[in-house]
Design a protein around this motif. Sequence first.
Motif, PDB file in Angstrom:
ATOM      1  N   THR A  24       0.872  -1.175   0.000  1.00 59.43           N
ATOM      2  CA  THR A  24       0.000   0.000   0.000  1.00 59.43           C
ATOM      3  C   THR A  24       0.907   1.221   0.000  1.00 59.43           C
ATOM      4  N   GLY A  59      -2.557  -3.187  -2.889  1.00 62.05           N
ATOM      5  CA  GLY A  59      -3.389  -4.372  -2.902  1.00 62.05           C
ATOM      6  C   GLY A  59      -2.571  -5.569  -2.475  1.00 62.05           C
ATOM      7  N   GLN A  64     -10.669 -10.278   1.606  1.00 55.38           N
ATOM      8  CA  GLN A  64     -10.495  -9.006   0.894  1.00 55.38           C
ATOM      9  C   GLN A  64     -11.851  -8.319   0.682  1.00 55.38           C
ATOM     10  N   LEU A  92     -11.712  -3.906  -7.994  1.00 54.57           N
ATOM     11  CA  LEU A  92     -10.297  -4.085  -7.664  1.00 54.57           C
ATOM     12  C   LEU A  92      -9.822  -5.508  -7.949  1.00 54.57           C
ATOM     13  N   ILE A 132      -6.586  -8.225  -5.022  1.00 56.20           N
ATOM     14  CA  ILE A 132      -7.121  -6.902  -5.300  1.00 56.20           C
ATOM     15  C   ILE A 132      -5.968  -5.962  -5.618  1.00 56.20           C
ATOM     16  N   PHE A 133      -6.252  -4.936  -6.415  1.00 55.73           N
ATOM     17  CA  PHE A 133      -5.228  -3.962  -6.791  1.00 55.73           C
ATOM     18  C   PHE A 133      -5.904  -2.662  -7.184  1.00 55.73           C
ATOM     19  N   ILE A 192      -7.290  -2.096   3.114  1.00 53.66           N
ATOM     20  CA  ILE A 192      -6.561  -3.013   2.236  1.00 53.66           C
ATOM     21  C   ILE A 192      -5.378  -3.608   2.991  1.00 53.66           C
TER      22      ILE A 192
END
Length: 297
Positions: free
Chosen positions: A136, A150, A170, A185, A207-208, A227
């Motif tokens: 992050t 992510g 997530q 995401l 996730i991103f 996150i």
Amino acid sequence: MTVDFEAEKTRAAKWFRSLRDQIVEAFETLERDHAEGPLSDAAPGTFEVTPTKRSSDDGSDAGGGLMSVMRGGRVFEKVGVNVSTVFGTLGERAQVAMAARKGIPGMAEDPRFWASGISLVAHMQNPHAPAVHMNTRMFWTPHASWFGGGSDLNPCIEYDEDTAHFHAVQKAHLDPHGSDLYPRLKAWADEYFYIPHRHRARGVGGIFMDDHATGDWEADFALTQDIGRAFLPAYLPLVQKRITQDWSEADKEAQLVHRGLYAEYNLVYDRGTKFGLETGHDANAVLMSLPPLAKWI
């Protein structure tokens, strides 16, 4: 309303450091508590912590951070948890890339930047335990600021229930910020962590996000924190379940080949790797993500 950018930067950097501390403590506890299964009789691993510095063209202070790496533990063959806060001016290549990718005008006239974040990559001893990546970050320029990050799971031996757990945690952390966020995401991660020359994803996703700036800094920061908070509950149960399993030579072979795939992605496509090297950050810290051993066939 006047925005206190310095206060925002301080809060973000402090949060990334606190998340780093939590993860380092959790991983060292996992090493100490590993009491049965392969390698449980070995000495528990601990992190070696090294200060890092960003190199500036004129030799002035350009920030740095901490590189925390554990090698040869009971559970982790190599894991790095890096945190950094760097600043200065972007070089010409980085200016052009940033302006092109993010559509930010004025970079050439005022190329100042500030960036802080945490970056983690874990490569496991047991081939049944999945490798993982998490980061992050907050990035600021005089023209714009944003959050990114992510986490994604990279097993060499896939278990559907592990993948389901990782994604469910997530989703649970993202849903309070909007029901549209997790599917968006997740799709972004599927696209970002795809390896074009291999025609496949590097893992089972996660996730991103990047360039995240809604205009509400508090909301964006809260999302970024969640996150980060999702990582340990999403990942630790999977490791705790798999590290007691025996493995075969074929399992280890599959792990080494999969690590080659991971290395290819990070060296060819990963934006964080490119940015870190282009802006003069400590090369060992930037390349911490590479596995200790890998194989190509």
